[in-house]
Enzyme design. Structure first.
Site, PDB file in Angstrom:
ATOM      1  N   GLY A  37       0.824  -1.196   0.000  1.00 39.65           N
ATOM      2  CA  GLY A  37       0.000   0.000   0.000  1.00 39.65           C
ATOM      3  C   GLY A  37       0.862   1.251   0.000  1.00 39.65           C
ATOM      4  O   GLY A  37       2.052   1.216   0.314  1.00 39.65           O
ATOM      5  N   CYS A  38       0.249   2.377  -0.343  1.00 38.23           N
ATOM      6  CA  CYS A  38       1.008   3.630  -0.430  1.00 38.23           C
ATOM      7  C   CYS A  38       1.491   4.096   0.942  1.00 38.23           C
ATOM      8  O   CYS A  38       2.687   4.407   1.117  1.00 38.23           O
ATOM      9  CB  CYS A  38       0.174   4.700  -1.117  1.00 38.23           C
ATOM     10  SG  CYS A  38      -1.485   4.935  -0.440  1.00 38.23           S
ATOM     11  N   TYR A  39       0.600   4.141   1.912  1.00 37.66           N
ATOM     12  CA  TYR A  39       1.026   4.535   3.257  1.00 37.66           C
ATOM     13  C   TYR A  39       2.074   3.566   3.824  1.00 37.66           C
ATOM     14  O   TYR A  39       3.105   4.009   4.353  1.00 37.66           O
ATOM     15  CB  TYR A  39      -0.171   4.616   4.204  1.00 37.66           C
ATOM     16  CG  TYR A  39      -1.066   5.813   4.044  1.00 37.66           C
ATOM     17  CD1 TYR A  39      -0.562   7.117   4.071  1.00 37.66           C
ATOM     18  CD2 TYR A  39      -2.446   5.650   3.900  1.00 37.66           C
ATOM     19  CE1 TYR A  39      -1.401   8.212   3.940  1.00 37.66           C
ATOM     20  CE2 TYR A  39      -3.296   6.742   3.776  1.00 37.66           C
ATOM     21  CZ  TYR A  39      -2.771   8.020   3.794  1.00 37.66           C
ATOM     22  OH  TYR A  39      -3.614   9.104   3.676  1.00 37.66           O
TER      23      TYR A  39
ATOM     24  N   THR B 242       4.244   1.768   2.309  1.00 40.86           N
ATOM     25  CA  THR B 242       5.536   1.991   1.650  1.00 40.86           C
ATOM     26  C   THR B 242       6.288   3.132   2.310  1.00 40.86           C
ATOM     27  O   THR B 242       7.481   3.016   2.634  1.00 40.86           O
ATOM     28  CB  THR B 242       5.329   2.289   0.156  1.00 40.86           C
ATOM     29  OG1 THR B 242       4.773   1.139  -0.489  1.00 40.86           O
ATOM     30  CG2 THR B 242       6.641   2.647  -0.520  1.00 40.86           C
ATOM     31  N   SER B 243       5.600   4.244   2.529  1.00 40.02           N
ATOM     32  CA  SER B 243       6.260   5.412   3.122  1.00 40.02           C
ATOM     33  C   SER B 243       6.712   5.143   4.550  1.00 40.02           C
ATOM     34  O   SER B 243       7.755   5.640   4.988  1.00 40.02           O
ATOM     35  CB  SER B 243       5.318   6.620   3.088  1.00 40.02           C
ATOM     36  OG  SER B 243       4.223   6.458   3.984  1.00 40.02           O
TER      37      SER B 243
END
Length: 344
Positions: A148-150, A152-153
């Site tokens: 997911g994007c979150y 990953t960060s």
């Protein structure tokens, strides 16, 4: 040439795949699907692709896609990718899922947070698609679950610290995302009048990306990690800025923290560790597959504040998926992704 198919080509992550793959010299897109726009030219749906593609959208036809492709990307709601994956793997076609179907180590976690019909994990050689952590597993996998994007960060910002036992396992995370993270489908909360000049929190402590973060951070730590997560939507199109508050296990200074990050990511092209005192900005990674990491030590409280910036549609989704494809087919990992961020 690698023959590529995309299920869900007209969502934001699907069209971002097409943008990035347009300059990939070893790829040819053979199949794209959309339930909403079947029969239409992709350039009619997204004029930004005019002159780059002469291909029309199909309805979801798994057999047709599998017969034409070496790899398929699935950018579909939860539950669909697992069905496609089973048919694809039987035919020797690799799958990279940008949804949640293959992100978890056990089916029960997926079922609890995403629900829906699902074929399970049994018999599928899969990997969690964060290349900086799982490159070897990705290389051998038939199916990759793109993070997911979150997550990953967050994971990129915390794994080095947890592996080296620099911080304890109780972490508070504040993330700000661009509106594209809410997806392509319109809703009242995402229209201009609601979003402009406004930042709003949503799904605090109950976001579906939390178990994914906990799973991966706990593996890095070797013990259960606790996460409090507060996501926010901001009035920008792209980008995620995550700020993570962590208690230091020992009294380390800025230079020592920098060395932990620099050593861990010394061979990772897409992760840039900023020098002490420099903080990341979403503007500086816009449109790119890069992750920028910054940090600050709060000596008064013994807290390490870690900050990461990514483009949610690139390193947080489609760019990372292409990075995974490159690894799976053993070609240059930067292929199609060696792009300078858009600035200003």
């Amino acid at each position: 040439m690698i023959k590529v198919g995309i299920f869900g080509a007209t969502g934001y992550t699907g069209v971002e795949l097409m943008r990035l793959l347009s300059k990939h010299e070893k790829v040819k897109i053979e199949y794209i699907s959309s339930q909403s726009y079947a029969g239409k030219s992709i350039a009619d749906v997204y004029p930004s692709l005019t002159g780059f593609y002469d291909i029309s959208l199909d309805d979801v036809e798994v057999e047709k896609a599998v017969s034409k492709c070496d790899v398929v990307f699935t950018a579909l709601p939860a539950g669909y990718a697992s069905k496609i994956a089973r048919e694809a793997v039987k035919k020797g076609v690799k799958v990279i899922d940008l949804g949640a179907d293959f992100r978890f180590d056990d089916y029960s976690t997926y079922k609890e947070w995403y629900g829906g019909e699902y074929d399970g994990y049994d018999g599928i050689k899969r990997a969690y698609g964060l290349p900086e952590i799982y490159r070897d597993s990705i290389k051998e996998a038939d199916v990759v679950g793109n993070p997911g994007c979150y997550p990953t960060s967050v994971i990129l910002g915390l794994v080095p610290l947890l592996k080296e036992k620099v911080i304890d396992g109780n972490i508070i995370i504040d993330s700000k995302s661009g509106i594209s993270g809410a997806g392509h489908s319109p809703s009242q909360k995402n229209i201009y009048a609601e979003c402009n000049e406004s930042i709003r929190a949503y799904n605090v402590a109950n976001h579906r990306h939390v178990p994914e973060m906990v799973q991966e951070l706990s593996k890095a730590s070797g013990e259960k990690v606790s996460v409090v997560f507060a996501p926010h939507l901001t009035p920008m199109t792209r980008g995620i800025l995550s700020t993570m508050y962590c208690k230091l296990r020992e009294n380390l200074n800025q230079e020592e923290i920098y060395e932990v990050f620099a050593e861990f990511y010394k061979n990772e092209y897409f992760v840039k560790v900023l020098k002490p005192g420099a903080y990341p900005s979403t503007k500086n990674v816009y449109g790119s597959n890069f992750c920028h990491i910054g940090f600050e030590v709060d000596k008064a409280t013994g807290t390490l504040v870690v900050m990461t910036a990514i483009d949610n549609l690139v390193k947080g989704a489609s760019g990372q998926a292409i990075q995974n494809m490159n690894i799976m087919f053993e070609i240059e990992e930067k292929a199609g992704l060696d792009i300078v961020p858009v600035y200003p």
